[in-house]
Design a protein around this motif. Structure first.
Motif, PDB file in Angstrom:
ATOM      1  N   ILE A 170       0.821  -1.228   0.000  1.00  0.00           N
ATOM      2  CA  ILE A 170       0.000   0.000   0.000  1.00  0.00           C
ATOM      3  C   ILE A 170       0.850   1.272   0.000  1.00  0.00           C
ATOM      4  O   ILE A 170       0.349   2.344  -0.321  1.00  0.00           O
ATOM      5  CB  ILE A 170      -1.015   0.033   1.159  1.00  0.00           C
ATOM      6  CG1 ILE A 170      -0.344   0.173   2.517  1.00  0.00           C
ATOM      7  CG2 ILE A 170      -1.933  -1.183   1.087  1.00  0.00           C
ATOM      8  CD1 ILE A 170      -1.295   0.467   3.659  1.00  0.00           C
TER       9      ILE A 170
ATOM     10  N   SER B 208      -7.175  -5.165   0.313  1.00  0.00           N
ATOM     11  CA  SER B 208      -8.346  -4.714   1.050  1.00  0.00           C
ATOM     12  C   SER B 208      -7.993  -4.800   2.532  1.00  0.00           C
ATOM     13  O   SER B 208      -7.535  -5.848   2.995  1.00  0.00           O
ATOM     14  CB  SER B 208      -9.538  -5.608   0.728  1.00  0.00           C
ATOM     15  OG  SER B 208     -10.616  -5.315   1.571  1.00  0.00           O
TER      16      SER B 208
ATOM     17  N   TYR C 169      -7.434  -0.896  -2.107  1.00  0.00           N
ATOM     18  CA  TYR C 169      -6.293  -0.372  -2.851  1.00  0.00           C
ATOM     19  C   TYR C 169      -6.127  -1.170  -4.145  1.00  0.00           C
ATOM     20  O   TYR C 169      -6.281  -2.393  -4.138  1.00  0.00           O
ATOM     21  CB  TYR C 169      -5.000  -0.544  -2.044  1.00  0.00           C
ATOM     22  CG  TYR C 169      -4.918   0.239  -0.774  1.00  0.00           C
ATOM     23  CD1 TYR C 169      -4.263   1.463  -0.740  1.00  0.00           C
ATOM     24  CD2 TYR C 169      -5.459  -0.252   0.412  1.00  0.00           C
ATOM     25  CE1 TYR C 169      -4.151   2.181   0.435  1.00  0.00           C
ATOM     26  CE2 TYR C 169      -5.356   0.466   1.592  1.00  0.00           C
ATOM     27  CZ  TYR C 169      -4.697   1.682   1.597  1.00  0.00           C
ATOM     28  OH  TYR C 169      -4.595   2.388   2.758  1.00  0.00           O
TER      29      TYR C 169
ATOM     30  N   CYS D 285      -6.830   5.349  -2.016  1.00  0.00           N
ATOM     31  CA  CYS D 285      -7.608   4.124  -1.811  1.00  0.00           C
ATOM     32  C   CYS D 285      -9.084   4.507  -1.752  1.00  0.00           C
ATOM     33  O   CYS D 285      -9.422   5.686  -1.602  1.00  0.00           O
ATOM     34  CB  CYS D 285      -7.192   3.408  -0.523  1.00  0.00           C
ATOM     35  SG  CYS D 285      -7.635   4.265   0.990  1.00  0.00           S
TER      36      CYS D 285
END
Length: 158
Positions: free
Chosen positions: A13, A79, A69, A19
């Motif tokens: 991430i 997720s 994301y 996101c």
């Protein structure tokens, strides 16, 4: 093969700037794109928000949030679900402030600026191959020439 673990989820991430921030309003889910600031050393993901945002009221009643994301260029998908709180922590807002935020607020001292802190509880991630060879393998599988390597996926307790 890459093991899907906490560290790998944080790494995935890190390079995804936006996101989908998904809340529940009592009758349906609401999703909105938001820029995040991940702080794995604090086990937290932060977001700036406005004190008048509908999501702030939703979080007060329903603090469980999902973040989605996607990095299509790397075929990485994550997720994360966790508990979110809204605060007026001016010290933390100052620390996390960046000039990009001037598009929405006057500065870190803006009285309408608030901070959402999400503490991740679990994640699901898919780190799929993203090279030309993998694409060729998937195309071959589509015409019946074997199964492609779809990469690594897994559920992680954060």
């Amino acid at each position: 093969m890459t093991e899907i673990n906490q560290e790998h989820v944080w790494d995935m991430i890190e390079d995804i700037n936006i996101c989908m921030f998904i809340t529940w309003d009592g009758s349906r889910q609401r999703a909105r794109p938001m820029a995040h600031m991940s702080k794995p050393e604090e086990h937290a993901i932060y977001f700036f928000t406005d004190e008048n945002g509908a999501k702030d009221d939703q979080l007060e009643k329903f603090p469980i949030v999902t973040l989605a994301y996607a990095d299509q260029s790397q075929n990485d998908y994550v997720s994360i679900t966790g508990t979110a709180t809204v605060s007026n922590d001016r010290t933390k807002i100052e620390e996390l402030w960046s000039p990009m935020m001037k598009s929405w607020w006057d500065g870190p001292q803006d009285p309408t600026l608030r901070l959402i802190k999400l503490v991740p509880e679990d994640a699901e991630a898919w780190d799929s191959p993203h090279d030309v060879v993998s694409t060729i393998k998937m195309a071959a599988a589509a015409v019946g020439l074997g199964k492609p390597d779809m990469g690594d996926s897994g559920k992680v307790r954060m």
